[in-house]
Write a protein that holds these residues in place. Structure first.
Motif, PDB file in Angstrom:
ATOM      1  N   LYS A  48       0.812  -1.218   0.000  1.00 52.84           N
ATOM      2  CA  LYS A  48       0.000   0.000   0.000  1.00 52.84           C
ATOM      3  C   LYS A  48       0.849   1.274   0.000  1.00 52.84           C
ATOM      4  CE  LYS A  48      -0.629  -0.262   5.033  1.00 52.84           C
ATOM      5  NZ  LYS A  48      -0.118  -1.662   5.214  1.00 52.84           N
ATOM      6  N   GLU A  73      -4.223  -5.830  -4.477  1.00 51.66           N
ATOM      7  CA  GLU A  73      -2.784  -5.790  -4.165  1.00 51.66           C
ATOM      8  C   GLU A  73      -2.150  -7.184  -4.271  1.00 51.66           C
ATOM      9  OE1 GLU A  73      -2.295  -1.769  -1.431  1.00 51.66           O
ATOM     10  OE2 GLU A  73      -1.837  -3.724  -0.536  1.00 51.66           O
ATOM     11  N   THR A 360      -1.208   6.781  -4.423  1.00 51.82           N
ATOM     12  CA  THR A 360      -2.498   6.087  -4.305  1.00 51.82           C
ATOM     13  C   THR A 360      -3.475   6.859  -3.430  1.00 51.82           C
ATOM     14  OG1 THR A 360      -1.564   4.799  -2.505  1.00 51.82           O
ATOM     15  CG2 THR A 360      -1.610   3.786  -4.690  1.00 51.82           C
TER      16      THR A 360
ATOM     17  N   ALA B 365      -6.568   4.608  -5.749  1.00 54.49           N
ATOM     18  CA  ALA B 365      -6.441   3.163  -5.558  1.00 54.49           C
ATOM     19  C   ALA B 365      -5.836   2.853  -4.208  1.00 54.49           C
ATOM     20  CB  ALA B 365      -5.567   2.570  -6.655  1.00 54.49           C
ATOM     21  N   PHE B 366      -6.148   3.616  -3.177  1.00 54.46           N
ATOM     22  CA  PHE B 366      -5.476   3.392  -1.903  1.00 54.46           C
ATOM     23  C   PHE B 366      -5.817   2.003  -1.368  1.00 54.46           C
ATOM     24  CE2 PHE B 366      -4.869   4.191   2.750  1.00 54.46           C
ATOM     25  CZ  PHE B 366      -3.494   4.243   2.667  1.00 54.46           C
TER      26      PHE B 366
END
Lengths: 377, 377
Positions: A48, A73, A360, B365-366
């Motif tokens: 992240k 992810e 992000t 897109a965290f």
């Protein structure tokens, strides 16, 4: 912290608008520093922090494992070349269908912090390994954690016992001492808690194997190798103290520590003004703010180093703000930021230490501004 | 606030994952309510609140004008059918090249709050109209504004005089009383300031024409038409008081007031747990949080109504949090949120009043989570 490679890239490419440039050489150095400082720990990079494919591919090739927060992810880590046994699903908050999807992709290591999450894992990921996150107090960290993740150590015993009873592998304990933690006694206290969970369950015949020490390693220690080793030694000492001669496997999950100092954001001064003729602080507005990637300035928690081409001139405090029509989009106001008095509209500034938790975090299109562009070189 | 059309859409389409559904009928009603309450003001919809093309097209067809924060928003408004004379570039923080681009697109109305910004406009948008934003104290607003935008009224006089000297049209004054402003005296104070700027410049032969009263109209007044009219009358009274019988043209810039109550976010309960056996609050984790579109819960400023299918059951306070691995991703903790004791993992919840400042605030897109999807019906 803006490396020559980054400066050369910016000078040659002259990208328009704000952008992040990440130097992979620094990421590689950081990975090696972690390996050296903690030779007995497996490194799970916290995806992240910056999931750029180039970063994930480099780290996969160096042998890193990956801590992931979502199925997306997990897929990114797999795409980068990591095998499923090198990936943990480290989010304690997972939809059952996402756990099932991760299990289908081969993931066998899951974070939990309550009985309810254990039951989801047991239903759709039979036999998987689970580790229980324990609450720490976060004292001494620059970006302290709330109580959002983890449970008290006595409850962790119940959670892991429950997992064992549902034929999951009660694998270990995790904690996170808070980001940029510089107080070594925080690690000691957390490892003491972990040791007690191990000991209690061992009495019932449930043998845990792993301690996941999370992230929180301050970047600045890494540049200074002796300090990094001292850090590693302190942690090793705490392990010895609380686990005797049965030291478990350990995992670390650096995110900011792996990529934070590898990235620099190039920004432009859009406006410099005052609110009244007799104001003693200038307002400096950049073309990037809280919604364009600098979300971690929230509550002025993270104070990034800012470099201008005029830093040899006299400095004076400024309120620093972003370009959106949102009054909350102010970076530093409570503690104004010193910038050169000669700073001029149109000047370029470099915001250092921005390789982690920027791209992000950027909003999709707030005020019509495009998300932060990123170049990994 | 979840209209039957929204409920039917959700029941029929059953979208997977969190999403926003906006009912255009409500937007239409809001536009008409604004027209009725403020019949003498031009309505400039604040595009940043929700730039969905369907919303912009509807409002363009109803005759709305548009307040924009960037060139991208100007282009969206033009694409939706607005002509350039119905678009203002309302951001006081603009790159000179963006002002030039806006001028090329036909925009002739620009916000400024300092001499430096006036000079940019004069260089690349010759002859354009500028209005100067004046600082207000924001008292009484639910989402108070910082000092980020505007200057003190005495400086506004200098700024507009400077514009006049550079052959721009010194067109008027703007202010923003703060979001969801319910204290009518705030409008009165701001209009008194505006009146003094008009009067001072008139003595020098510079005749301003317009007062831009910004946004801040509380949604709840709009549903109740007599109250909305009382609101309009109070503002009209203040105009009369401070401008005598030379009442200027007025502009309003509703954003939240136009679309806030038109949207509902559908979310799912991902986890419900406690941190210790003796904890007296549950933690409820949703599949949307601060980084997925609910950024305005920052500091718990905005408290959205949340509806579940079990609201007839006994309620108890919860800490409400989002799904990311970020400890700051907590929606309500200082003031826990009452939710039914019978609430269960997997339950759907509706977060009402979320039509404004949600989709575009969502992060790219965290944690690998996709941005908030949106359906405009």
């Amino acid at each position: 912290m803006a490396t020559q490679r980054i400066l050369d890239f910016l000078a040659t490419r002259r990208p328009n608008g704000p952008c992040l440039v990440v130097d992979l050489d620094v990421v590689r150095d950081n990975f090696c520093a972690f390996e050296k400082a903690l030779p007995d720990s497996r490194i799970f990079y916290a995806v992240k922090a910056n999931p750029a494919p180039e970063i994930l591919r480099l780290l996969a090739s160096l042998g890193s494992s990956f801590d992931t927060a979502s199925v997306a992810e997990i897929e990114m880590a797999l795409d980068a070349g990591a095998t499923a046994d090198r990936i943990s699903y480290g989010n304690t908050i997972k939809k059952e269908r996402d756990i099932a999807r991760a299990f289908d992709l081969g993931i066998r290591l899951f974070a939990v912090d309550c009985v309810e999450e254990v039951e989801k894992v047991a239903r759709v990921a039979p036999g998987a390994r689970v580790f229980c996150r324990v609450l720490t107090d976060g004292e001494g960290a620059e970006w302290p954690l709330s109580r959002k993740f983890g449970c008290v150590p006595t409850m962790a015993v119940d959670v892991l016992r429950h997992a064992h009873g549902l034929d999951l592998e009660a694998y270990g304990v995790s904690f996170h001492v808070g980001s940029q933690q510089t107080d070594l006694t925080a690690w000691d206290r957390a490892l003491a808690d972990a040791g007690r969970v191990f000991a209690t369950l061992a009495e019932e015949g449930i043998v845990l194997k792993m301690v996941n020490m999370g992230g929180g390693f301050p970047t600045r220690y890494l540049k200074d190798v002796p300090a990094a080793q001292a850090y590693g030694q302190a942690i090793f000492g705490a392990l010895r103290r609380h686990f005797g001669n049965r030291i478990p496997e350990t995992i670390v999950e650096p995110g900011r520590g792996m990529v934070g100092n590898a990235g620099v954001i190039k920004s432009e001064v859009v406006l410099i003004s005052k609110k009244a003729d007799n104001d003693n602080v200038r307002w400096v507005y950049l073309d990037i703010g809280k919604f364009g990637g600098l979300a971690e300035t929230m509550d002025e928690a993270i104070r990034y180093p800012i470099v201008t081409g005029r830093d040899h001139d006299q400095m004076a405090p400024c309120v620093l703000a972003g370009p959106t029509c949102d009054s909350a989009d102010v970076l530093y106001e409570k503690t104004p930021y010193p910038l050169p008095l000669t700073l001029t509209i149109g000047d370029e500034v470099l915001i250092e230490g921005t390789g982690a938790y920027t791209t992000t975090y950027a909003s999709v299109a707030f005020n019509g501004f495009e998300p932060l562009r990123s170049y990994v070189i």
